[in-house]
Design a protein around this motif. Sequence first.
Motif, PDB file in Angstrom:
ATOM      1  N   ALA A 192       0.748  -1.068   0.158  1.00  0.00           N
ATOM      2  CA  ALA A 192       0.232  -0.180   0.107  1.00  0.00           C
ATOM      3  C   ALA A 192       0.859   1.198   0.099  1.00  0.00           C
ATOM      4  CB  ALA A 192      -1.078   0.059   1.419  1.00  0.00           C
ATOM      5  N   ARG A 193       1.827   1.158   0.925  1.00  0.00           N
ATOM      6  CA  ARG A 193       2.946   2.221   0.792  1.00  0.00           C
ATOM      7  C   ARG A 193       3.596   2.544  -0.389  1.00  0.00           C
ATOM      8  NH1 ARG A 193       5.304   4.729   5.662  1.00  0.00           N
ATOM      9  NH2 ARG A 193       6.568   6.742   4.636  1.00  0.00           N
ATOM     10  N   ILE A 245       2.969  15.130   5.034  1.00  0.00           N
ATOM     11  CA  ILE A 245       1.582  14.427   5.636  1.00  0.00           C
ATOM     12  C   ILE A 245       1.699  12.799   5.784  1.00  0.00           C
ATOM     13  CG2 ILE A 245      -0.640  14.059   5.342  1.00  0.00           C
ATOM     14  CD1 ILE A 245      -0.885  16.814   4.103  1.00  0.00           C
ATOM     15  N   ASP A 246       2.558  12.331   4.656  1.00  0.00           N
ATOM     16  CA  ASP A 246       2.784  11.054   4.522  1.00  0.00           C
ATOM     17  C   ASP A 246       1.456  10.082   4.458  1.00  0.00           C
ATOM     18  OD1 ASP A 246       4.016   8.666   4.360  1.00  0.00           O
ATOM     19  OD2 ASP A 246       4.589   8.297   6.403  1.00  0.00           O
ATOM     20  N   ILE A 247       0.641  10.472   3.653  1.00  0.00           N
ATOM     21  CA  ILE A 247      -0.564   9.745   3.267  1.00  0.00           C
ATOM     22  C   ILE A 247      -0.400   8.092   3.079  1.00  0.00           C
ATOM     23  CG2 ILE A 247      -2.642   9.445   1.767  1.00  0.00           C
ATOM     24  CD1 ILE A 247      -2.469  12.357   1.510  1.00  0.00           C
ATOM     25  N   PRO A 248       0.669   7.729   2.474  1.00  0.00           N
ATOM     26  CA  PRO A 248       0.861   6.393   2.082  1.00  0.00           C
ATOM     27  C   PRO A 248       1.254   5.598   3.556  1.00  0.00           C
ATOM     28  CG  PRO A 248       1.895   7.653   0.316  1.00  0.00           C
ATOM     29  CD  PRO A 248       1.254   8.415   1.428  1.00  0.00           C
ATOM     30  N   GLY A 249       2.211   6.337   4.313  1.00  0.00           N
ATOM     31  CA  GLY A 249       2.555   5.570   5.630  1.00  0.00           C
ATOM     32  C   GLY A 249       1.501   5.726   6.741  1.00  0.00           C
ATOM     33  N   ARG A 250       0.414   6.590   6.533  1.00  0.00           N
ATOM     34  CA  ARG A 250      -0.933   6.594   7.342  1.00  0.00           C
ATOM     35  C   ARG A 250      -1.660   5.321   7.009  1.00  0.00           C
ATOM     36  NH1 ARG A 250      -2.173  11.661  10.051  1.00  0.00           N
ATOM     37  NH2 ARG A 250      -0.408  13.017   9.942  1.00  0.00           N
ATOM     38  N   ALA A 272      -0.606   2.614   5.341  1.00  0.00           N
ATOM     39  CA  ALA A 272      -0.160   1.486   5.824  1.00  0.00           C
ATOM     40  C   ALA A 272      -0.344   1.069   7.183  1.00  0.00           C
ATOM     41  CB  ALA A 272       1.456   1.634   5.369  1.00  0.00           C
ATOM     42  N   HIS A 273      -0.127   2.143   8.015  1.00  0.00           N
ATOM     43  CA  HIS A 273      -0.498   1.941   9.585  1.00  0.00           C
ATOM     44  C   HIS A 273      -1.729   1.538   9.863  1.00  0.00           C
ATOM     45  CE1 HIS A 273       0.060   2.549  13.919  1.00  0.00           C
ATOM     46  NE2 HIS A 273      -1.105   3.294  13.807  1.00  0.00           N
ATOM     47  N   ALA A 274      -2.915   2.079   9.086  1.00  0.00           N
ATOM     48  CA  ALA A 274      -4.402   1.836   9.168  1.00  0.00           C
ATOM     49  C   ALA A 274      -4.513   0.311   8.694  1.00  0.00           C
ATOM     50  CB  ALA A 274      -5.197   2.477   8.451  1.00  0.00           C
ATOM     51  N   LEU A 275      -3.960  -0.163   7.773  1.00  0.00           N
ATOM     52  CA  LEU A 275      -4.003  -1.508   7.078  1.00  0.00           C
ATOM     53  C   LEU A 275      -3.387  -2.483   8.285  1.00  0.00           C
ATOM     54  CD1 LEU A 275      -3.459  -1.010   3.490  1.00  0.00           C
ATOM     55  CD2 LEU A 275      -5.441  -1.796   4.465  1.00  0.00           C
ATOM     56  N   ARG A 276      -2.230  -2.262   8.955  1.00  0.00           N
ATOM     57  CA  ARG A 276      -1.633  -3.051   9.800  1.00  0.00           C
ATOM     58  C   ARG A 276      -2.566  -3.208  11.042  1.00  0.00           C
ATOM     59  NH1 ARG A 276       2.763  -0.656   9.626  1.00  0.00           N
ATOM     60  NH2 ARG A 276       3.713  -2.040   8.012  1.00  0.00           N
ATOM     61  N   ARG A 277      -3.012  -2.279  11.427  1.00  0.00           N
ATOM     62  CA  ARG A 277      -3.984  -2.133  12.526  1.00  0.00           C
ATOM     63  C   ARG A 277      -5.152  -3.038  12.250  1.00  0.00           C
ATOM     64  NH1 ARG A 277      -0.075  -0.091  14.190  1.00  0.00           N
ATOM     65  NH2 ARG A 277       0.227  -2.200  14.509  1.00  0.00           N
ATOM     66  N   ARG A 278      -5.750  -3.088  10.909  1.00  0.00           N
ATOM     67  CA  ARG A 278      -7.019  -3.684  10.477  1.00  0.00           C
ATOM     68  C   ARG A 278      -6.604  -5.316  10.404  1.00  0.00           C
ATOM     69  NH1 ARG A 278      -9.724  -2.466   5.032  1.00  0.00           N
ATOM     70  NH2 ARG A 278     -10.309  -0.757   6.278  1.00  0.00           N
ATOM     71  N   ILE A 279      -5.234  -5.698   9.936  1.00  0.00           N
ATOM     72  CA  ILE A 279      -4.917  -7.128   9.968  1.00  0.00           C
ATOM     73  C   ILE A 279      -4.683  -7.493  11.365  1.00  0.00           C
ATOM     74  CG2 ILE A 279      -2.904  -8.371   9.438  1.00  0.00           C
ATOM     75  CD1 ILE A 279      -2.729  -6.228   6.934  1.00  0.00           C
TER      76      ILE A 279
END
Length: 428
Positions: free
Chosen positions: A139-140, A164-169, A171-178
């Motif tokens: 995703a990033r 802002i680092d939208i790709p990083g944010r 990626a973080h959200a996807l990691r939490r969902r997983i």
Amino acid sequence: MEPMLSVAILNDLHRHRDAGGHVKTWERFAEAATALDDQLELTLYFQGEQDGETRVAQNVRYVTLRPVLSTERIAFLTRLSEHTDLARLNRRLFRALRVHDVFHTTHAAFTQARTALAFARRHGTALVDSVHTDVPRFARIYGEQVLERMFGTTGLAARALRRIDIPGRRAHALRRRIERHWRACAHVLVSQTRDFEHAASIVGAERVSYLGRGIDRAVFAPERADRRRLARRFGVPPDTVALLFVGRVDPSKSVLTFAHAVRALRERGHPVHALLVGRGNQAREVSDLLGEGVSMTGPLPQSELGWIYASCDLLVFPSRTETFGNVVLEAQACGLPAVVADEGGAPERVRDGVDGIVVRDPDPGAWTEALDALLRDDGRRARLRRGALEGSGRPTWRDVLETDLLPVWRDAVRRSARVRGPSELQSR
């Protein structure tokens, strides 16, 4: 005797001839499952243009379901190498899941997995997950590509977006969902140490184990080498060292690291020729870099890959995003040494200096130097090839199915207390 077990595999990807390793892995497990028709009923769910069903054997079938919100319909995501579904729930899938004893998700962040999770929470069905793709990292990578296409790499907008680092944010959200998905699972299967440690930190080590991969020994064997055929089919000169890359020709596989290294080697006078099997959005860039020094085959079926591996001199695979590295296992089964990156699952398949080389720097210059040293030492390359052959006794897909998957599925069902006996599939 154990009761018949009905397992749903939720792939969240399209099944087609050019699909990647994730889909191919489950196609191989499906083939292996046909021999277990007294133990297992396996249904593999994929995305598709239309709803449909393909019966592989009495106990194995493929089901395709139209996505609710496909990434193909989102303008800035159309260049993704693999498309999936972003909806929260697929109601048609939800209804279809009632006949199964176990749900095995393989892309925990997306629609089929989220639908299985919703059903499991409501009805208590056993839920298992396996990690096949580093989704947050992909995703990033793709998010950065999208923003670069839209806003470039310079200017106020580009600089603001980097801060802002939208790709990083994302990626973080996807990691939490997983991680939330894993907490609901009876078991999590992984393929590399990093993922084991991550999953164990979330659910405990007793609920995590490794999922291996099998080899079709009739396809992947050193005896299939045919260098003349390589010259006829793909224009690889017989008097060159053939450097093979297999995978998506895009940033997720670091293909430009490979291309820049090959170009530097040719500039140093090494008689090397690059052979790329796969497709992707950097194919033109690779072709421009290497000119007549590269042959690009596009995607090829598994039945073609064995003799190609066996006919080349080195597999060069700089990808840092692999969860397993199937191509490394396939190459080794053909006696082909692999040069791999030091991150991801691929280096865990290689015995550094015995059957391959691990390059510990992502810079193309480091790859150039590592390959240069190998090209100057015929004896070392020969030893690596012997090492690959000596270590190429690999399990079959049925071996892995019976060792790594069936026990996990049965244990998950026992935990959920939902053994049904013969599946309703028999009456469908």
